[in-house]
Design an enzyme around this catalytic site. Structure first.
Site, PDB file in Angstrom:
ATOM      1  N   ASP A  26       0.826  -1.048  -0.008  1.00 59.57           N
ATOM      2  CA  ASP A  26       0.094   0.068   0.017  1.00 59.57           C
ATOM      3  C   ASP A  26       0.944   1.472  -0.109  1.00 59.57           C
ATOM      4  O   ASP A  26       2.278   1.047   0.123  1.00 59.57           O
ATOM      5  CB  ASP A  26      -0.931  -0.106   1.214  1.00 59.57           C
ATOM      6  CG  ASP A  26      -1.878   1.115   1.235  1.00 59.57           C
ATOM      7  OD1 ASP A  26      -2.251   1.699   0.217  1.00 59.57           O
ATOM      8  OD2 ASP A  26      -2.105   1.742   2.515  1.00 59.57           O
ATOM      9  N   ASP A  47      -0.064   5.068   1.248  1.00 59.72           N
ATOM     10  CA  ASP A  47      -0.347   5.946   2.174  1.00 59.72           C
ATOM     11  C   ASP A  47      -0.367   5.399   3.670  1.00 59.72           C
ATOM     12  O   ASP A  47      -1.046   4.349   3.870  1.00 59.72           O
ATOM     13  CB  ASP A  47      -1.824   6.644   2.155  1.00 59.72           C
ATOM     14  CG  ASP A  47      -1.809   7.853   0.832  1.00 59.72           C
ATOM     15  OD1 ASP A  47      -1.303   8.861   1.153  1.00 59.72           O
ATOM     16  OD2 ASP A  47      -2.152   7.289  -0.216  1.00 59.72           O
ATOM     17  N   ASP A  89      -1.923  -0.715   5.818  1.00 54.26           N
ATOM     18  CA  ASP A  89      -2.621  -0.052   6.761  1.00 54.26           C
ATOM     19  C   ASP A  89      -3.863   0.312   7.013  1.00 54.26           C
ATOM     20  O   ASP A  89      -4.408   0.561   8.071  1.00 54.26           O
ATOM     21  CB  ASP A  89      -1.737   1.037   7.212  1.00 54.26           C
ATOM     22  CG  ASP A  89      -2.270   2.262   6.540  1.00 54.26           C
ATOM     23  OD1 ASP A  89      -2.472   2.319   5.065  1.00 54.26           O
ATOM     24  OD2 ASP A  89      -2.653   3.387   7.077  1.00 54.26           O
TER      25      ASP A  89
END
Length: 347
Positions: free
Chosen positions: A107, A109, A293
């Site tokens: 991922d 961000d 996250d």
């Protein structure tokens, strides 16, 4: 662990996957799903309460408000037993991956860059970029993000990666033909543009701190800079706009409401697609590593659990429900983990 070039499957499949802009038509859901969404946005106070609770849960500061330090410590210790640090258990991970083809999915961000107030300033460090570059030199490596693919590429700036933008609805390999521009959700683009303009006019214009981001195949309504007292008004305005667009659905990420086309596609589907394109879908000697996250990454973690292969790694400082097997605290630990992958495969 094996090097990027040491692949036991058919080489033609890997070369072909790396040399094209992936174009695929994710299946649309039927009219029933659209009707269910229309019903959902009219549920009133019950829906509002549920969404507000979910929006609060996505905010790290709410995790800091545990009433008893001892209870919070016990919860954290129990969670860490079930989701141990990928750094502390690195040798065990390396042993599980030994002799297998490793593939890395990341991922952006909150994983490669910290979460910042202005999404346009979510810049990764040079040290992180070098760590990602080192991993990509040894294994097939992809960035899987809710952001627009071009925007993520602008942040990362590494041509040797696979980029899956808009939750995997726009995927391109590292040596893609720049003249091949397949659009898997092309039919939704006019609707998304129209909804974007409506959300900007309704939300940004009236909710201080709100930001609507156009990610081409999906929209993000960021509320990380919005006062909590205004979250309910923000949600109501988003919901009101979406009543006019039954082909779009509302989901939630980390301090963001996301508007996506009503199609059966997510980061888990993107992970499966990439594994298939690389020639790894039916192989038992593959070890995929997915690091993320956000709630949207849970779909990918669930794919790895269902396959019984690889490792899902959640980036979080706070205990929360997840299908990941391991954890890392923040992007700095992600960088260190990637460096260890590189060092473990330096020869």
């Amino acid at each position: 662990m094996t090097k990027h070039g040491v692949v036991l499957g058919p080489e033609d499949a890997v070369v072909a996957a790396a040399a094209r802009h992936f174009s695929f038509p994710p299946p649309r859901t039927g009219g029933d799903s659209c009707r269910k969404l229309a019903a959902q946005v009219d549920l009133g106070a019950a829906v509002m309460g549920s969404w507000l609770d979910s929006m609060k849960a996505s905010s790290p500061r709410h995790r800091l408000m545990a009433p008893l330090a001892g209870a919070a410590d016990a919860e954290h210790d129990d969670w860490m037993e079930r989701h141990p640090s990928a750094l502390e258990r690195f040798e065990a991970l390396a042993a599980a991956a030994k002799g297998k083809q490793v593939a890395v999915f990341l991922d952006y961000d909150g994983t490669l860059s910290p979460i910042v107030e202005d999404p346009d300033r979510a810049v990764m460090t040079d040290e992180m970029r070098e760590a990602v570059r080192g991993v990509a030199a040894r294994f097939p490596t992809a960035i899987v993000s809710g952001r627009c693919r071009d925007k993520v590429f602008g942040f990362v700036g590494l041509e040797e990666l696979y980029y899956a933008g808009s939750h995997g609805m726009d995927i391109r390999g590292p040596t893609a033909d720049p003249n091949n521009h397949g659009k898997p959700a092309a039919e939704f683009l006019p609707v998304i543009e129209e909804a974007y303009a409506a959300l900007v006019g309704s939300v940004e214009a009236s909710i201080p701190g709100a930001k609507v981001e156009n990610n081409k195949f999906c929209l993000s309504v960021h509320f990380r800079c919005v006062e909590e007292a205004a979250w309910g008004a923000l949600f109501e305005r988003v919901r009101a706009v979406l009543r006019d667009y039954p082909g779009l659905r509302l989901t939630q990420g980390r301090k963001v409401l996301e508007v996506r086309p009503m199609i059966k596609w997510d980061k888990g589907k993107a992970l499966e697609f990439l594994l298939d394109a690389l020639g790894y879908a039916e192989r038992s000697d593959v070890f995929p590593v997915y690091v993320g996250d956000d709630r949207t990454d849970e779909d990918a973690f669930k794919v790895l659990r269902s396959r019984g292969q690889g490792a899902g790694i959640l980036v979080s400082r706070f205990p929360k429900e997840t299908a990941a097997s391991f954890s890392l605290r923040d992007p700095a630990e992600v960088r260190d983990f990637l460096r260890r992958l590189v060092d473990a495969n330096a020869t």
